[in-house]
Design a protein around this motif. Structure first.
Motif, short mmCIF file in Angstrom:
data_model
loop_
_atom_site.label_atom_id
_atom_site.label_comp_id
_atom_site.label_asym_id
_atom_site.label_seq_id
_atom_site.Cartn_x
_atom_site.Cartn_y
_atom_site.Cartn_z
N ARG A 1 -60.09 -95.22 -65.25
CA ARG A 1 -59.28 -95.69 -66.38
C ARG A 1 -60.17 -96.29 -67.46
N ASP A 2 -61.16 -97.09 -67.06
CA ASP A 2 -62.03 -97.74 -68.05
C ASP A 2 -62.92 -96.73 -68.78
N LEU A 3 -63.37 -95.69 -68.08
CA LEU A 3 -64.26 -94.71 -68.69
C LEU A 3 -63.51 -93.58 -69.40
N GLY A 4 -62.17 -93.60 -69.33
CA GLY A 4 -61.38 -92.57 -69.99
C GLY A 4 -61.47 -91.23 -69.30
N LEU A 5 -61.61 -91.23 -67.98
CA LEU A 5 -61.73 -90.00 -67.21
C LEU A 5 -60.46 -89.76 -66.41
N THR A 6 -60.36 -88.59 -65.80
CA THR A 6 -59.21 -88.22 -64.97
C THR A 6 -59.68 -87.95 -63.55
N PRO A 7 -58.77 -87.90 -62.58
CA PRO A 7 -59.19 -87.55 -61.21
C PRO A 7 -59.88 -86.20 -61.10
N ALA A 8 -59.63 -85.29 -62.06
CA ALA A 8 -60.33 -84.00 -62.04
C ALA A 8 -61.84 -84.18 -62.22
N ASP A 9 -62.26 -85.26 -62.90
CA ASP A 9 -63.68 -85.53 -63.08
C ASP A 9 -64.34 -86.00 -61.80
N LEU A 10 -63.55 -86.33 -60.78
CA LEU A 10 -64.11 -86.73 -59.49
C LEU A 10 -64.45 -85.53 -58.61
N LEU B 1 -62.05 -71.19 -49.25
CA LEU B 1 -62.77 -72.03 -50.20
C LEU B 1 -62.38 -73.49 -50.03
N LEU B 2 -63.27 -74.37 -50.44
CA LEU B 2 -62.99 -75.79 -50.29
C LEU B 2 -61.84 -76.23 -51.19
N LYS B 3 -61.66 -75.57 -52.33
CA LYS B 3 -60.56 -75.94 -53.23
C LYS B 3 -59.20 -75.58 -52.64
N ASP B 4 -59.18 -74.69 -51.62
CA ASP B 4 -57.92 -74.35 -50.96
C ASP B 4 -57.40 -75.47 -50.07
N PHE B 5 -58.27 -76.44 -49.76
CA PHE B 5 -57.82 -77.63 -49.03
C PHE B 5 -57.21 -78.58 -50.06
N VAL B 6 -55.90 -78.45 -50.25
CA VAL B 6 -55.21 -79.09 -51.37
C VAL B 6 -54.80 -80.50 -51.00
N GLY B 7 -54.94 -81.41 -51.94
CA GLY B 7 -54.49 -82.79 -51.76
C GLY B 7 -54.68 -83.55 -53.06
N ASP B 8 -53.87 -84.57 -53.27
CA ASP B 8 -53.92 -85.33 -54.51
C ASP B 8 -54.67 -86.64 -54.30
N TYR B 9 -55.03 -87.26 -55.41
CA TYR B 9 -55.82 -88.49 -55.42
C TYR B 9 -54.93 -89.69 -55.13
N LEU B 10 -55.51 -90.74 -54.54
CA LEU B 10 -54.79 -91.99 -54.28
C LEU B 10 -54.89 -92.86 -55.53
N TYR B 11 -53.77 -92.99 -56.27
CA TYR B 11 -53.80 -93.64 -57.57
C TYR B 11 -53.68 -95.17 -57.48
N LEU B 12 -53.28 -95.69 -56.35
CA LEU B 12 -53.08 -97.14 -56.21
C LEU B 12 -54.13 -97.76 -55.29
N GLY B 13 -55.27 -97.12 -55.17
CA GLY B 13 -56.28 -97.62 -54.24
C GLY B 13 -56.82 -98.97 -54.62
N SER B 14 -57.19 -99.15 -55.88
CA SER B 14 -57.74 -100.45 -56.31
C SER B 14 -56.69 -101.55 -56.25
N THR B 15 -55.43 -101.21 -56.53
CA THR B 15 -54.35 -102.22 -56.44
C THR B 15 -54.19 -102.70 -55.01
N LEU B 16 -54.23 -101.78 -54.06
CA LEU B 16 -54.11 -102.16 -52.65
C LEU B 16 -55.32 -102.98 -52.18
N SER B 17 -56.51 -102.59 -52.64
CA SER B 17 -57.71 -103.32 -52.22
C SER B 17 -57.72 -104.73 -52.80
N LEU B 18 -57.20 -104.92 -54.01
CA LEU B 18 -57.12 -106.28 -54.58
C LEU B 18 -56.15 -107.15 -53.79
#
Length: 814
Positions: free
Chosen positions: A107-116, A503-520
């Protein structure tokens, strides 16, 4: 993309690279442990930026045509990939966890989960395509020889009366179906006539009939226009793929293939130019270079003799030979270095002693300060010097070079001549050194009447080695056997298998968007399927894909995938083999039953597998149900299998793997509680936990799997969100099984008349056994008993205690 756009991408990548290199030096400075969050933030941002650089360099290396630029890009690509792996290792060390919550950094760097997403360099497969084809042909040939002759089953003979009865029943059923459809049509017409009589349609005048027809027709047209407008809107906002997207993608792929073919042509021209340039330089400039070197060395002899009255010792080849003479030093400095090596060594020893004393003092100071003042810092990188060298070469050679000089992307002859001239100088220097050593010997005999003095190298101080066992070299138990015979033996016994193309991209799954909130909130977030895919790309694919990356990156020999059945563990193993072109060896306990009996047999088995894996690297050794090798207590029904017999030899063979040996052991298990923790820790260096998919991953899974069955979700009345909620507890394997049971060939033909509904999947899901929370909780409890899991729990407890202490201090101040 045109050549100019690739050049602009290269320039912008080096601007980013310069900024990252400026940020690397502060990371080596120690930081107090209480500031671990800021240190982790800097590490994470560096990691994300290097991932973007890796993606850009991969595109450039794949599509740039100029051969000299491609050589520099290859070095930069491998070095950046290695730096990504080093930063991942640092993040694991700081976070004490294999997965990381980077949503706040994104969020701070203006990136998306696709950049991961970890980009997998395309050259992993492209540059070894011929080797992979030969290996596939050899495997297919062996498997074809193994296929047994098909056994022709004798069908039971049917009597004439039975055949007649069978035909009669089939014909009567056919006539009955025709009669039923005919009667159904008659009744439908009678019902239509009755409704028309009741509604009075037969009394309509021509104007009313025309108005009715117009109303129906205009309604049909309006529905068509509305459907078209909705289609264009969904395409515009990106919810539906464009109809021409496939054509555009095919055209783009065709252009990329054309550029790759041009790369091959230019590379062949460059290789021919290399040999011609080397031969031409040797003929034209070689004699002059040789004479200049001889004159310079003779002048050095004369100057040293004038200063000291004696001829100097000639530098040894191990010290660089005459390179030491021409390193911008005066004869006096060279003479002091050669005649007084002992003084320099004593000075170095004194400096080392002073440094050791300073280190001891620093350690004592740290222990006095206590744990509160413990420091964090990044470890020195092996890849930063390589990245620096590549960046400097870009700035000095390619940065300000105009492209119009070589519009056809051919090689630069000036740069090639300069490079080959350096190589030729090194070749000639070795020859000159041999001649001048003999000349120096003759000069001593003629002028000083002195025989040659042996050169005394500085003595190395005996350093006490740390106590520990030396690595023993593995004995070759099959010295007289060829690689082809060993390969065939493993295929015949079913230990070497052909992996499924996934292919590795066929292993489909979405990003955990509340990870930092849970860790805090001091809650331990579980990894998503997206995190598991990224870890396998980093730990498995990038390391096995390139020998240069593997030889310098942090060494990982083995990985253990822990998760419930159906979550995709075996799919990830096949994906690693597919992306890297690795061989797949199956050492699962069930596959070893009855093969290579006895202790000698087990030793031979492990030896052959690891020998072939090294010779045909990259290789993946897979062990399914890995817990069976380390059973606490072997069940009675599995005692004949003897699953623990491979344990000792396997751990010994793993320890013999060195950097550069692209062989990886990957184990999979869904019941790790049955195994001894010590055995698993010794064998598997990294343990990755794979939980049930969360809501976001289930939503993406349903959408992706339905799309693979050629069903456009946006054009149906199917509620994907409801399916994702209802399928809580089900694995990707369960979801795929339910989709295949529903979408039969007959149901696919009926989609135009009867839209697909979410309720159709519920009955099939209800028949499958889900992963209950108790089962997942037991797997979580086991994972947090691993060394890394225990460290994470202790670290969270310390953080909670520190926050409680700070809160109490604030209350006291108030």
């Amino acid at each position: 993309m045109s050549e100019g756009s690739y050049q602009r991408l290269w320039d912008s990548s080096h601007v980013t690279l310069q900024e990252l290199l400026d940020q690397e030096q502060p990371m080596l400075q120690p930081v107090p442990t209480r500031e671990w969050q800021s240190f982790q933030y800097r590490l994470s941002s560096l990691y994300l930026y290097y991932l973007g650089l890796l993606r850009g360099f991969d595109i450039l290396y794949d599509q740039m045509v100029q051969p000299q630029k491609r050589r520099l890009l290859r070095r930069l690509l491998d070095s950046v990939a290695g730096r990504v792996l080093e930063l991942k290792d640092e993040m694991v060390r700081v976070d004490m966890c294999e997965w990381h919550c980077l949503d706040h950094v994104l969020r701070d760097l203006g990136l998306t989960p696709a950049d991961l997403e970890v980009p997998i360099p395309k050259y992993f497969l492209l540059e070894q395509s011929s080797i992979l084809q030969e290996r596939e042909l050899m495997l297919a040939e062996i498997l074809s020889r193994m296929e047994p002759v098909a056994f022709q089953e004798v069908e039971p003979v049917m009597s004439r009366t039975e055949a007649i009865i069978l035909l009669q029943t089939a014909e009567r059923a056919r006539q009955g179906r025709l009669r039923a459809t005919f009667i159904r049509e008659i009744r439908r017409e009678e019902e239509r006539d009755r409704k028309m009589r009741e509604s009075g349609w037969h009394k309509l005048n021509p104007n009313q009939a025309a108005i009715t027809i117009q109303k129906v027709w205009k309604g049909y047209l309006q529905r068509k226009h509305t459907q078209y407008d909705r289609q264009t809107e969904m395409e515009f906002i990106g919810m539906i793929p464009l109809p021409d997207a496939v054509e555009h993608a095919s055209v783009a792929n065709l252009r990329k293939d054309v550029r790759r073919s041009r790369q091959i042509e230019k590379e062949e021209e460059f290789q021919m130019a290399i040999s011609k340039t080397h031969d031409a330089l040797r003929e034209t400039e070689g004699p002059d270079i040789k004479e200049k070197m001889k004159e310079q060395i003779r002048q050095w002899f004369i100057e040293c003799h004038a200063l000291t009255g004696r001829f100097p010792n000639y530098p040894d080849e191990s010290l660089g030979g005459s390179n030491q003479i021409f390193s911008d030093k005066t004869p006096e400095q060279v003479k002091m270095e050669l005649e007084n090596p002992v003084q320099e060594s004593t000075k170095k020893e004194d400096k080392n002693k002073e440094k050791e004393k300073e280190k001891k003092k620093a350690k004592e100071d740290k222990t006095k300060k206590g744990e509160a003042d413990a420091m964090l810092k990044a470890l020195p990188s092996k890849f930063i010097p390589l990245i620096n060298a590549g960046h400097e070469e870009y700035k000095n050679v390619w940065k300000n070079r105009p492209d119009h000089l070589y519009p056809d992307q051919s090689f630069d002859p000036k740069a090639l001549r300069a490079e080959k001239r350096k190589e030729l100088e090194q070749e000639i220097r070795k020859q000159v050194d041999e001649l001048m050593r003999q000349e120096l010997k003759n000069l001593r005999l003629a002028v000083d009447r002195e025989e040659e003095r042996p050169f005394k190298a500085p003595k190395k101080k005996n350093v006490k080695k740390k106590a520990g066992k030396k690595k023993k070299k593995e004995k070759d138990l099959t010295p007289n056997r060829s690689l082809a015979s060993l390969f065939e033996e493993l295929v015949v016994f079913g230990l070497l298998k052909k992996c499924k193309a996934v292919l590795l991209k066929d292993f489909v799954g979405d990003y955990l968007y509340l990870g930092s909130t849970l860790s805090l909130a001091h809650k331990l977030p579980m990894p998503s399927l997206f995190d598991v895919r990224q870890n396998m790309a980093l730990y498995g694919v990038l390391r096995l894909g390139s020998p240069d990356i593997h030889s310098m990156a942090p060494l990982i020999r083995s990985i253990l995938l822990v998760g419930p059945s159906g979550v995709g563990k075996k799919m990830l193993v096949n994906a690693v083999c597919t992306e890297t072109g690795a061989n797949l060896f199956d050492l699962s306990p069930a596959n070893l039953q009855g093969k290579y009996p006895g202790k000698a047999g087990v030793q031979m088995l492990v030896h052959i597998v690891f020998k072939v894996a090294r010779l045909l690297q990259p290789s993946v050794i897979w062990i399914g149900n890995a817990e069976k090798n380390f059973y606490k207590k072997v069940p009675k029904e599995e005692k004949e299998m003897d699953p623990k017999r491979i344990k000792k030899d396997l751990t010994k063979a793993l320890r013999l793997l060195n950097p550069g040996d692209r062989v990886m052991l990957i184990g999979t298990t869904n019941q790790p509680q049955l195994a001894e923790m010590k055995g698993l820790r010794r064998t598997y260096e990294r343990i990755l936990f794979m939980p049930r998919p969360d809501y976001a991953s289930r939503y993406v899974l349903w959408k992706h799997m339905l799309h693979m069955e050629r069903i456009q979700v946006t054009q149906t009345h199917l509620d994907i969100s409801a399916l994702a909620r209802v399928s809580d507890g089900y694995t990707p394997g369960h979801i795929l099984q339910a989709i295949r049971l529903v979408l039969t060939e007959r149901r696919l033909l009926q989609l135009s008349r009867r839209p697909l509904l979410a309720s159709e999947f519920l009955s099939h899901l209800a028949k499958l056994e889900p992963v209950y929370r108790e089962e997942e909780a037991s797997l979580k409890d086991w994972y947090f008993k691993t060394p890394l899991g225990m460290k994470k729990i202790e670290f969270n407890k310390d953080l909670e205690a520190e926050e409680a202490r700070l809160a109490k201090e604030k209350k006291k101040r108030k």
